[in-house]
Design an enzyme around this catalytic site. Structure first.
Site, short mmCIF file in Angstrom:
data_model
loop_
_atom_site.label_atom_id
_atom_site.label_comp_id
_atom_site.label_asym_id
_atom_site.label_seq_id
_atom_site.Cartn_x
_atom_site.Cartn_y
_atom_site.Cartn_z
N GLU A 145 0.83 -1.21 0.00
CA GLU A 145 0.00 0.00 0.00
C GLU A 145 0.87 1.26 0.00
OE1 GLU A 145 -3.86 -1.80 2.48
OE2 GLU A 145 -2.25 -0.82 3.57
N GLY A 152 -12.95 -5.00 3.38
CA GLY A 152 -13.98 -5.93 2.95
C GLY A 152 -15.33 -5.21 2.85
N MET A 180 -9.01 -3.35 9.57
CA MET A 180 -8.34 -3.69 10.83
C MET A 180 -7.56 -2.54 11.48
SD MET A 180 -7.11 -7.47 9.52
CE MET A 180 -6.10 -7.85 10.94
N GLU A 181 -7.70 -1.33 10.96
CA GLU A 181 -6.90 -0.23 11.53
C GLU A 181 -7.66 1.08 11.76
OE1 GLU A 181 -5.98 -1.66 8.51
OE2 GLU A 181 -4.58 -3.15 9.32
N ASP A 214 -12.60 -7.19 -1.22
CA ASP A 214 -13.27 -8.48 -1.06
C ASP A 214 -14.62 -8.22 -0.43
OD1 ASP A 214 -13.04 -9.14 2.10
OD2 ASP A 214 -11.27 -8.04 1.44
N1 SAH Z 1 -1.55 -9.53 2.72
C1 SAH Z 1 -2.56 -10.42 3.20
C2 SAH Z 1 -3.93 -9.80 3.09
C3 SAH Z 1 -4.28 -9.12 4.32
S1 SAH Z 1 -5.86 -8.46 4.21
C4 SAH Z 1 -2.58 -11.68 2.38
O1 SAH Z 1 -2.15 -11.61 1.22
O2 SAH Z 1 -3.03 -12.68 2.87
C5 SAH Z 1 -5.94 -7.60 5.71
C6 SAH Z 1 -5.61 -6.14 5.54
O3 SAH Z 1 -6.52 -5.55 4.61
C7 SAH Z 1 -5.77 -5.38 6.82
O4 SAH Z 1 -4.83 -4.32 6.86
C8 SAH Z 1 -7.21 -4.85 6.77
O5 SAH Z 1 -7.31 -3.52 7.20
C9 SAH Z 1 -7.63 -4.96 5.30
N2 SAH Z 1 -8.77 -5.84 4.97
C10 SAH Z 1 -9.13 -6.15 3.70
N3 SAH Z 1 -10.19 -6.98 3.68
C11 SAH Z 1 -10.53 -7.22 4.97
C12 SAH Z 1 -11.55 -8.02 5.60
N4 SAH Z 1 -12.41 -8.74 4.88
N5 SAH Z 1 -11.58 -8.04 6.96
C13 SAH Z 1 -10.71 -7.33 7.68
N6 SAH Z 1 -9.72 -6.55 7.14
C14 SAH Z 1 -9.62 -6.48 5.80
#
Ligand code: SAH
Length: 229
Positions: free
Chosen positions: A14, A80, A170-171, A194
């Site tokens: 990011e 998400g 998450m932040e 997502d």
């Molecule tokens: N790099 C990881 C993906 C992490 S997704 C991988 O490839 O597995 C989690 C990050 O994206 C967190 O910083 C959060 O803030 C955000 N995020 C995206 N989708 C999310 C969801 N469904 N639930 C919670 N956090 C999500």
């Protein structure tokens, strides 16, 4: 007073394309986080990858405030989808930001006595305008934050019942909380990656949503936003 914009994300992807757009770059590592100072969108900025989750986000905001003298905080990341008001790749600009886990009522017993947080109106308007200028669909919405990745329908439904957000991540609430504690205006931008359900992980990993592509766009949006602050 000169504006210094604290720009942050949770993941290296990011942050890298934003760093690539910075002029007069210098790096400083503090508290285990590398901060890049420089100029972007005509403004002095301090950029960092905080790491994922509330604790890491809060620590980075505090360093941006007290070590680097940030006057404004901008968080850019992915999230998400919960309400379905926008689609994958579109952006939610946080108006209200809440915790969907933890004990917000207890958190609010101490300063700044808030259970939910509000991003700065001027920065929200600037962010929506920056997205428009970059051809990105964006709406103002409610963001809910917790320390777990939401990837199943039951958890998603429980969060809807609790606080009915547009997206989960998450932040954001930790960023807005510590910004409020330091009296700093902030804004949170979240591109939908997502749908916070069983397919969510696949979407991220199998790349129906290309995080790298979005991060390029986010970097353009960030530069356009800094021009408008
Ligand atoms: N790099 C990881 C993906 C992490 S997704 C991988 O490839 O597995 C989690 C990050 O994206 C967190 O910083 C959060 O803030 C955000 N995020 C995206 N989708 C999310 C969801 N469904 N639930 C919670 N956090 C999500």
């Amino acid at each position: 007073m000169e504006k210094i914009i604290g720009l942050m994300g949770a993941m290296p992807d990011e942050i890298a394309p934003i760093a690539a757009r910075m002029a007069q770059r210098a790096e400083e590592k503090i508290g285990g986080v590398t901060f890049t100072t420089g100029v972007i969108g005509g403004k002095r900025a301090v950029l960092c990858c905080a790491g994922m989750g509330k604790a890491q986000a809060a620590a980075a905001v505090q360093l941006l405030a007290t070590h680097f003298g940030a006057t404004h905080i901008v968080f850019s990341g992915i999230a998400g989808n919960v309400s379905g008001r926008v689609g994958v790749g579109d952006v939610i600009v946080g108006g209200e930001v809440v915790y969907h886990d933890g004990e917000p009522r207890m958190f609010a017993e101490t300063y700044p006595h808030l259970q939910s947080f509000h991003c700065d109106e001027g920065m929200i308007a600037a962010a929506l305008d920056a997205c428009r200028a970059c051809g990105v669909t964006a709406v103002r919405g409610k963001i809910a934050t917790g320390d777990c990745f939401v990837g199943d329908r039951a958890t998603k439904a429980a969060i809807v019942a609790k606080c009915a957000p547009d997206c989960v991540e998450m932040e954001g609430a930790a960023v807005a909380h510590i910004a409020a504690k330091n009296d700093l205006p902030c804004v949170i931008l979240r591109a939908i990656s997502d749908n916070a359900d069983e397919a969510g992980f696949e979407k991220l990993v199998v790349k129906q949503f290309d995080v790298a592509d979005y991060c390029e766009t986010a970097a353009r949006v960030s530069a356009a936003l800094l021009e408008r602050i």
